[in-house]
Design a protein around this motif. Structure first.
Motif, PDB file in Angstrom:
ATOM      1  N   VAL A  12     -56.055  22.065  48.753  1.00 62.06           N
ATOM      2  CA  VAL A  12     -56.126  23.503  48.498  1.00 62.06           C
ATOM      3  C   VAL A  12     -55.741  23.719  47.039  1.00 62.06           C
ATOM      4  O   VAL A  12     -55.020  22.898  46.449  1.00 62.06           O
ATOM      5  N   PRO A  13     -56.190  24.812  46.418  1.00 63.79           N
ATOM      6  CA  PRO A  13     -55.864  25.035  45.005  1.00 63.79           C
ATOM      7  C   PRO A  13     -54.376  25.326  44.798  1.00 63.79           C
ATOM      8  O   PRO A  13     -53.799  26.162  45.494  1.00 63.79           O
ATOM      9  N   THR A  14     -53.769  24.637  43.851  1.00 61.20           N
ATOM     10  CA  THR A  14     -52.370  24.891  43.515  1.00 61.20           C
ATOM     11  C   THR A  14     -52.175  26.334  43.069  1.00 61.20           C
ATOM     12  O   THR A  14     -51.158  26.964  43.371  1.00 61.20           O
ATOM     13  N   LEU A  50     -58.905  10.694  42.635  1.00 69.01           N
ATOM     14  CA  LEU A  50     -58.896  11.739  41.618  1.00 69.01           C
ATOM     15  C   LEU A  50     -57.795  12.762  41.887  1.00 69.01           C
ATOM     16  O   LEU A  50     -57.090  13.213  40.969  1.00 69.01           O
ATOM     17  N   MET A  51     -57.611  13.108  43.154  1.00 65.55           N
ATOM     18  CA  MET A  51     -56.619  14.123  43.519  1.00 65.55           C
ATOM     19  C   MET A  51     -55.184  13.653  43.279  1.00 65.55           C
ATOM     20  O   MET A  51     -54.292  14.472  43.036  1.00 65.55           O
ATOM     21  N   PRO A  55     -52.912  17.788  39.381  1.00 66.22           N
ATOM     22  CA  PRO A  55     -51.941  18.775  39.857  1.00 66.22           C
ATOM     23  C   PRO A  55     -52.519  20.172  40.080  1.00 66.22           C
ATOM     24  O   PRO A  55     -51.819  21.042  40.596  1.00 66.22           O
ATOM     25  N   GLU A  56     -53.796  20.379  39.720  1.00 65.08           N
ATOM     26  CA  GLU A  56     -54.399  21.691  40.011  1.00 65.08           C
ATOM     27  C   GLU A  56     -54.767  21.833  41.484  1.00 65.08           C
ATOM     28  O   GLU A  56     -55.191  22.910  41.926  1.00 65.08           O
ATOM     29  N   ARG A 151     -45.863  16.589  43.092  1.00 70.10           N
ATOM     30  CA  ARG A 151     -46.639  17.616  42.397  1.00 70.10           C
ATOM     31  C   ARG A 151     -48.052  17.775  42.937  1.00 70.10           C
ATOM     32  O   ARG A 151     -48.678  18.815  42.739  1.00 70.10           O
ATOM     33  N   VAL A 152     -48.565  16.738  43.593  1.00 68.75           N
ATOM     34  CA  VAL A 152     -49.955  16.798  44.061  1.00 68.75           C
ATOM     35  C   VAL A 152     -50.053  16.860  45.588  1.00 68.75           C
ATOM     36  O   VAL A 152     -51.125  16.681  46.146  1.00 68.75           O
TER      37      VAL A 152
END
Length: 206
Positions: A12-14, A50-51, A55-56, A151-152
């Motif tokens: 989901v988007p941070t 990639l994820m 962190p986005e 963070r991710v």
């Protein structure tokens, strides 16, 4: 590795998480977040490698804690040491109380009602075996922006209260597994991965 072999995980988007309300540590108001995050508009499946560096996005992780209460009212929690075969290399050799992992695109066939719940069921079946009567409830969320791995990721914590302390690992890399008194673990939080120490302190340290 071909494109078809690349694992795609639920994210989901941070930015959306921050919009709902950024926090550090443990948060009990689960529905406030999941009602807005677990929607077709926010969920997507993206390449895991990639994820892990992006962190986005937040990778949503089910994190199931098994709790047993003895006849004297003492609480015990299932814990183990992560072996080197477990997926997240940054957590190897750490002690953990959480069973779970990434939700994969394979958990979301077109007829799946809820890919997150399906992913949690799959992870539990892969990692442990338990037959005793139990009650599973959602206890909170974990966010740890103070560590590289945290963070991710965004953890969704479930508490599985089980009538007998009978949980067996299905994987060789779930080491030194078994139930331990919560009081012992609270006295040795430094042995545990960050998410586990956050959960132990937040749920049992009150």
């Amino acid at each position: 590795m071909s494109v078809a072999d690349v694992e795609h995980v639920l994210v989901v988007p941070t930015e959306k998480f921050h919009e709902i309300g950024k926090f550090q540590g443990f948060h009990e108001n689960v529905d406030h977040y999941l009602d807005q995050l677990l929607t077709p508009e926010q969920m997507s499946f993206r390449p895991r490698d990639l994820m892990e560096r992006s962190p986005e996005f937040k990778q949503l992780i089910p994190y199931v804690i098994f709790e047993y209460e003895d006849e004297q009212g003492g609480k015990h929690v299932f814990q183990y040491v992560r072996g080197k075969g477990q997926g997240e290399s940054r957590l190897h050799s750490k002690r953990s109380v959480g069973i779970g992992g990434h939700v994969s695109s394979e958990d979301a066939p077109s007829d799946a009602e809820d890919p997150f719940q399906e992913g949690m069921r799959r992870e539990l079946a892969e990692e442990v075996t338990f037959d005793a009567p139990h009650v599973l409830t959602c206890a909170g969320l974990i966010n740890d922006d103070e560590s590289e791995v945290g963070r991710v990721h965004l953890g969704v914590v479930y508490l599985c209260k089980i009538e007998r302390p009978e949980v067996k690992p299905n994987e060789e890399d779930i080491l030194e597994a078994g139930f331990r008194p919560v009081s012992e673990m609270l006295a040795k939080l430094e042995e545990f991965e960050t998410w586990s120490s956050i959960c132990l302190e937040s749920i049992y340290g009150k």
